[in-house]
Motif scaffolding. Structure first.
Motif, PDB file in Angstrom:
ATOM      1  N   GLU A   1      -3.737  -2.091   3.448  1.00 32.57           N
ATOM      2  CA  GLU A   1      -3.088  -1.861   2.158  1.00 32.57           C
ATOM      3  C   GLU A   1      -2.769  -0.392   1.920  1.00 32.57           C
ATOM      4  O   GLU A   1      -2.002  -0.052   1.021  1.00 32.57           O
ATOM      5  CB  GLU A   1      -3.978  -2.393   1.029  1.00 32.57           C
ATOM      6  CG  GLU A   1      -4.122  -3.911   1.053  1.00 32.57           C
ATOM      7  CD  GLU A   1      -5.264  -4.376   0.169  1.00 32.57           C
ATOM      8  OE1 GLU A   1      -6.366  -3.819   0.288  1.00 32.57           O
ATOM      9  OE2 GLU A   1      -5.042  -5.297  -0.630  1.00 32.57           O
ATOM     10  N   HIS A   2      -3.395   0.478   2.723  1.00 27.75           N
ATOM     11  CA  HIS A   2      -3.189   1.924   2.560  1.00 27.75           C
ATOM     12  C   HIS A   2      -2.236   2.506   3.608  1.00 27.75           C
ATOM     13  O   HIS A   2      -1.818   3.657   3.478  1.00 27.75           O
ATOM     14  CB  HIS A   2      -4.528   2.655   2.680  1.00 27.75           C
ATOM     15  CG  HIS A   2      -5.508   2.325   1.606  1.00 27.75           C
ATOM     16  ND1 HIS A   2      -6.803   2.807   1.593  1.00 27.75           N
ATOM     17  CD2 HIS A   2      -5.395   1.551   0.495  1.00 27.75           C
ATOM     18  CE1 HIS A   2      -7.444   2.345   0.532  1.00 27.75           C
ATOM     19  NE2 HIS A   2      -6.606   1.583  -0.152  1.00 27.75           N
ATOM     20  N   THR A   3      -1.929   1.731   4.640  1.00 21.18           N
ATOM     21  CA  THR A   3      -1.232   2.270   5.805  1.00 21.18           C
ATOM     22  C   THR A   3       0.120   2.890   5.456  1.00 21.18           C
ATOM     23  O   THR A   3       0.444   3.997   5.888  1.00 21.18           O
ATOM     24  CB  THR A   3      -1.046   1.184   6.880  1.00 21.18           C
ATOM     25  OG1 THR A   3      -2.329   0.618   7.202  1.00 21.18           O
ATOM     26  CG2 THR A   3      -0.427   1.756   8.135  1.00 21.18           C
TER      27      THR A   3
ATOM     28  N   ARG B   1      -6.929   0.044   7.439  1.00 20.27           N
ATOM     29  CA  ARG B   1      -6.769  -0.097   5.983  1.00 20.27           C
ATOM     30  C   ARG B   1      -5.345  -0.584   5.715  1.00 20.27           C
ATOM     31  O   ARG B   1      -4.464   0.196   5.347  1.00 20.27           O
ATOM     32  CB  ARG B   1      -7.035   1.240   5.293  1.00 20.27           C
ATOM     33  CG  ARG B   1      -8.488   1.707   5.388  1.00 20.27           C
ATOM     34  CD  ARG B   1      -8.687   3.075   4.759  1.00 20.27           C
ATOM     35  NE  ARG B   1      -8.025   4.115   5.545  1.00 20.27           N
ATOM     36  CZ  ARG B   1      -8.020   5.405   5.200  1.00 20.27           C
ATOM     37  NH1 ARG B   1      -8.630   5.791   4.101  1.00 20.27           N
ATOM     38  NH2 ARG B   1      -7.404   6.291   5.959  1.00 20.27           N
TER      39      ARG B   1
ATOM     40  N   GLN C   1      -3.942  -9.566   5.963  1.00 19.26           N
ATOM     41  CA  GLN C   1      -5.376  -9.733   6.189  1.00 19.26           C
ATOM     42  C   GLN C   1      -5.814 -11.189   6.233  1.00 19.26           C
ATOM     43  O   GLN C   1      -6.960 -11.489   6.592  1.00 19.26           O
ATOM     44  CB  GLN C   1      -6.159  -9.007   5.088  1.00 19.26           C
ATOM     45  CG  GLN C   1      -5.878  -7.517   5.045  1.00 19.26           C
ATOM     46  CD  GLN C   1      -6.563  -6.834   3.882  1.00 19.26           C
ATOM     47  OE1 GLN C   1      -7.754  -6.548   3.930  1.00 19.26           O
ATOM     48  NE2 GLN C   1      -5.821  -6.570   2.821  1.00 19.26           N
TER      49      GLN C   1
END
Length: 576
Positions: A330-332, A328, A307
Motif C-alpha cells: 500500500e506504500h509502494t 509494503r 494482498q
C-alpha cells in the motif's frame, strides 16, 4: 521550500518526501500515513476529509462521498447535503489535506508536488488531476504513472539489480500493469496497460452481491446506510479471510441476523469474473512489450488489493510461479513518487538514475478514405507504448477539388473509427485551391514525459498553426480559477471540534450503527460522555476522556470484527 510526492488513491492517499538519502512517508495530523480519500459534510456545515469522513460513510451516507477518483475527468457530480461537487473538486480537497499534513510534518511551505496517476488515465483525467492540484494550491509540473513509480521503488529496494519485471498494481478502484526492464541505472518502462474501473471495490461489491443472493436480500431495497454497512462487511470479510481458512459473514438486518459462510474456495469463485478482467489487462501489457512471460524475472504485486491470498494464488496458476508481494504494497507507489521527487531534485544518491516512461494511449488524427466516407478512421502518429518523449510527423492530403482548408481533429485511443476514441481538440490550416491530393499539411505530434501533447501543422502554402492540447472544460482562465477557488474556500473546513475528537465521535457513531445489544448501548454511552466532556470546556477532563474513549472503542471494534467475521467451530471446519 519543499518538494513532495503524492499518491492520490481511490481508497487512500499518501504523501512522501525525499530526504536523508531515501524516500519516506509523511504522517497526517492523526499520525497515520494513509489518509482515506473521503469527504463528508458535518452537521455544523464544515467539511471533513480523511479518517473522520470514512467513519461517516455508514452513519451519514447522504453527506459523505468516496471513490470519486474513478470518475475524474467526467462531469459526474456528487452530492454533499444540498451542494454538488465534481470529482476534481473533491480530489482538490484531499490534495489540500495532504499538503497541510506535509507542511505540518516538514515545517516549511510546499514548492512543488509530483502526483501519481493510473497509467491508463486519458488526457481528460490527467487534466482533471492537474486542475485538482491547482485548486489545492499545489504547483504540479510532473505526473508519474503509478506502476512506473512502483517499479522505481521496487528496483531501488533490490539495490538496482538487473532484470525484467511485470508489475501489477491492484488498488481499491484501478488496476495498472507495466513491463519494466531494470539495468545498470536505468528503469525503462516497456509497456503499460490498465483498467480505471477495476479494483478492490469491485470485489467488495461482488461479495455483497453473493451475500444478497444467499440470504434473499434485495440490494436495491436496502437503505444507503445498510448498503454501506454490507460493503464494509464484505471488505472486512475479504481482509479477514487472509488470517483463517473459513469464516462466517454476519449482517444485522433490523431484528433479523443473517449469515453466510465464506472460505477461500467461495471467495475465489466470487472473484473469478474480476480476476479474468485482470488477466485481460496483463495479456495486453505483455503482448505490447514483446517479451514473453517466460522471460520475466519476477512478477511484483503492489497496491492494497494485491494482498488477497486468492489473488496471489490466481496469478501463481497464471504464471506457473509465485508472484512477489511487495514488502509494503500500500506504500509502494507513494515511496516511488518520493524517489521521483529525489530524481527531479537531482539528489546525489539518484543523480545517475534514469527512468523512462511510455505513452499509455495511441495519438492520432481523423482521416477519410474517400469523398463519400462519412465515418473517418484514426490515423495513428504516436502508437501506445511509445517511449517518451516521442515526436512523430506525417503528411495528409486534400480530398476535394478546390479545397481551401484542412481541418485536423486530434484523438486519443485504440479504436479504428475516430469517433469511438477520445477527442482532444482540432487545428485548421489554409491551403490553396487545387486538384484533390495536390495540396498537403505536415502534422507533427510532440508528447512529453509529463503527458503534454503539442501539435504543429504546416500546410503546403506555408500556413502554420501550433497548439498545446488542453481540455477547455478542465483548463480555467485566471478569472475562472479565482471564482472556483472562492467557491471552494467559502466552505468551512475547520470544525469547532478538533480532528482527533471528530474521529472518536464518528467512530463511536459507526459502531453504534453496526453493533447490537449491550455493546451498542456502550457505544451510545461513550458518545454521551464525549459530548458532556466537550461541553464542559475542561481540557484536563477532555484529555482523560479522549484516552479512555479510544481504549474502549478499540475493544468494541474488536467485538465488531469478531461479530461480522467469526470462524466456525472445529467440528464444522473439518466437514468435507
Amino acid at each position: 521550500m519543499a518538494m513532495i510526492g503524492i499518491d492520490l488513491g481511490t481508497t487512500n492517499s499518501l504523501v512522501s518526501v525525499y530526504r536523508n538519502g531515501r524516500a519516506e512517508l509523511l504522517p497526517n495530523e492523526l499520525g497515520q500515513y494513509m489518509t482515506p480519500s473521503c469527504v463528508s459534510l458535518l452537521e455544523d456545515g464544515s467539511l471533513a476529509v480523511g479518517a473522520v469522513a470514512k467513519e461517516r460513510l455508514i452513519t451519514h451516507p447522504e453527506q459523505t462521498v468516496s471513490a470519486f477518483k474513478t470518475w475524474m475527468g467526467t462531469e459526474k457530480s456528487f452530492s454533499l447535503g444540498d451542494k454538488e461537487f465534481l470529482p476534481h473538486e473533491l480530489s482538490a480537497m484531499v490534495l489540500k489535506k495532504l499538503a497541510q499534513s506535509a507542511r505540518a510534518a516538514l515545517g516549511e511551505e510546499i514548492e512543488e508536488a509530483v502526483i501519481s496517476v493510473p497509467a491508463y488515465f486519458n488526457d481528460n483525467q490527467r487534466c482533471a488531476t492537474r486542475l485538482a492540484a491547482q485548486l489545492a494550491g499545489l504547483p504540479v509540473k510532473r505526473l508519474i504513472n503509478e506502476p512506473s513509480a512502483a517499479a522505481l521503488c521496487y528496483s531501488a529496494a533490490l539495490g538496482r539489480r538487473e532484470g525484467k519485471l511485470l508489475v501489477v498494481d491492484f488498488g481499491g478502484g484501478t488496476l495498472d500493469v507495466s513491463v519494466v526492464d531494470c539495468f545498470e541505472n536505468m528503469v525503462e518502462i516497456l509497456a503499460i496497460a490498465g483498467d480505471n474501473h477495476l479494483g478492490g471495490n469491485d470485489i467488495d461489491r461482488a461479495i455483497a452481491d453473493y451475500f444478497c443472493r444467499e440470504t434473499g436480500l434485495n440490494w436495491d431495497a436496502l437503505t444507503p446506510s445498510a448498503q454501506r454497512q454490507l460493503l464494509a462487511l464484505a471488505e472486512r470479510g475479504k481482509v479477514g479471510l487472509s488470517g483463517i481458512r473459513r469464516g462466517l459473514l454476519v449482517f444485522q438486518d433490523g431484528d433479523q441476523s443473517l449469515s453466510v459462510p465464506l472460505d477461500g474456495k467461495i471467495l475465489a469463485s466470487i472473484c473469478k469474473p474480476v480476476f479474468e478482467r485482470v488477466r485481460g489487462v496483463i495479456v495486453r501489457a505483455v503482448r505490447d512489450s514483446g517479451i514473453p512471460v517466460s522471460a520475466m524475472d519476477d512478477v511484483v504485486l503492489v497496491g492494497g488489493s494485491s494482498q488477497m491470498e486468492v489473488f496471489v494464488d490466481y496469478l501463481e496458476q497464471l504464471f506457473s510461479k509465485r508472484p512477489t508481494l511487495a514488502a509494503r504494497p500500500e506504500h509502494t507507489v507513494a515511496l516511488g513518487v518520493g524517489l521521483c521527487v529525489g530524481i527531479k531534485q537531482r539528489s546525489a544518491e539518484l543523480r545517475d538514475v534514469v527512468m523512462t516512461d511510455v505513452c499509455p494511449f495511441s495519438l492520432g488524427v481523423a482521416t477519410y478514405n474517400s469523398q463519400g466516407d462519412v465515418n473517418p478512421h484514426m490515423a495513428v502518429l504516436i502508437p501506445r507504448s511509445s517511449i517518451l518523449p516521442a515526436r512523430r510527423a506525417q503528411q495528409f492530403y486534400t480530398l476535394f477539388p478546390d479545397q481551401r482548408r484542412i481541418r485536423l481533429e486530434i484523438y486519443q485511443g485504440e479504436n479504428y473509427y475516430a469517433a469511438d476514441n477520445l477527442r482532444l481538440g482540432e487545428l485548421t490550416v489554409a491551403v490553396p485551391p487545387d486538384e484533390p491530393g495536390s495540396q498537403w499539411v505536415q502534422v507533427i505530434f510532440a508528447y512529453d514525459i509529463n503527458g503534454i501533447l503539442e501539435v504543429t501543422a504546416e500546410s503546403s502554402s506555408g500556413d502554420r498553426k501550433q497548439t498545446v492540447i488542453l481540455n477547455p472544460k478542465l483548463t480555467l482562465s485566471e478569472e475562472e480559477l479565482q471564482q472556483e477557488l472562492a467557491r471552494l474556500n467559502a466552505l468551512p473546513t475547520q470544525s469547532e471540534i478538533g480532528e482527533e475528537d471528530q474521529l472518536l465521535f464518528a467512530w463511536a457513531q459507526r459502531l453504534f450503527a453496526e453493533l447490537t445489544g449491550p455493546r451498542r448501548q456502550e457505544a451510545g454511552y461513550l458518545l454521551q460522555r464525549m459530548q458532556e466532556a466537550a461541553q464542559s470546556g475542561d481540557l484536563v477532563r477532555q484529555a482523560r476522556e479522549r484516552e479512555d474513549t479510544r481504549r474502549r472503542l478499540e475493544e468494541l471494534e474488536r467485538w465488531a470484527q469478531w461479530d461480522v467475521f467469526e470462524e466456525p467451530d472445529d467440528e464444522e471446519d473439518e466437514e468435507e
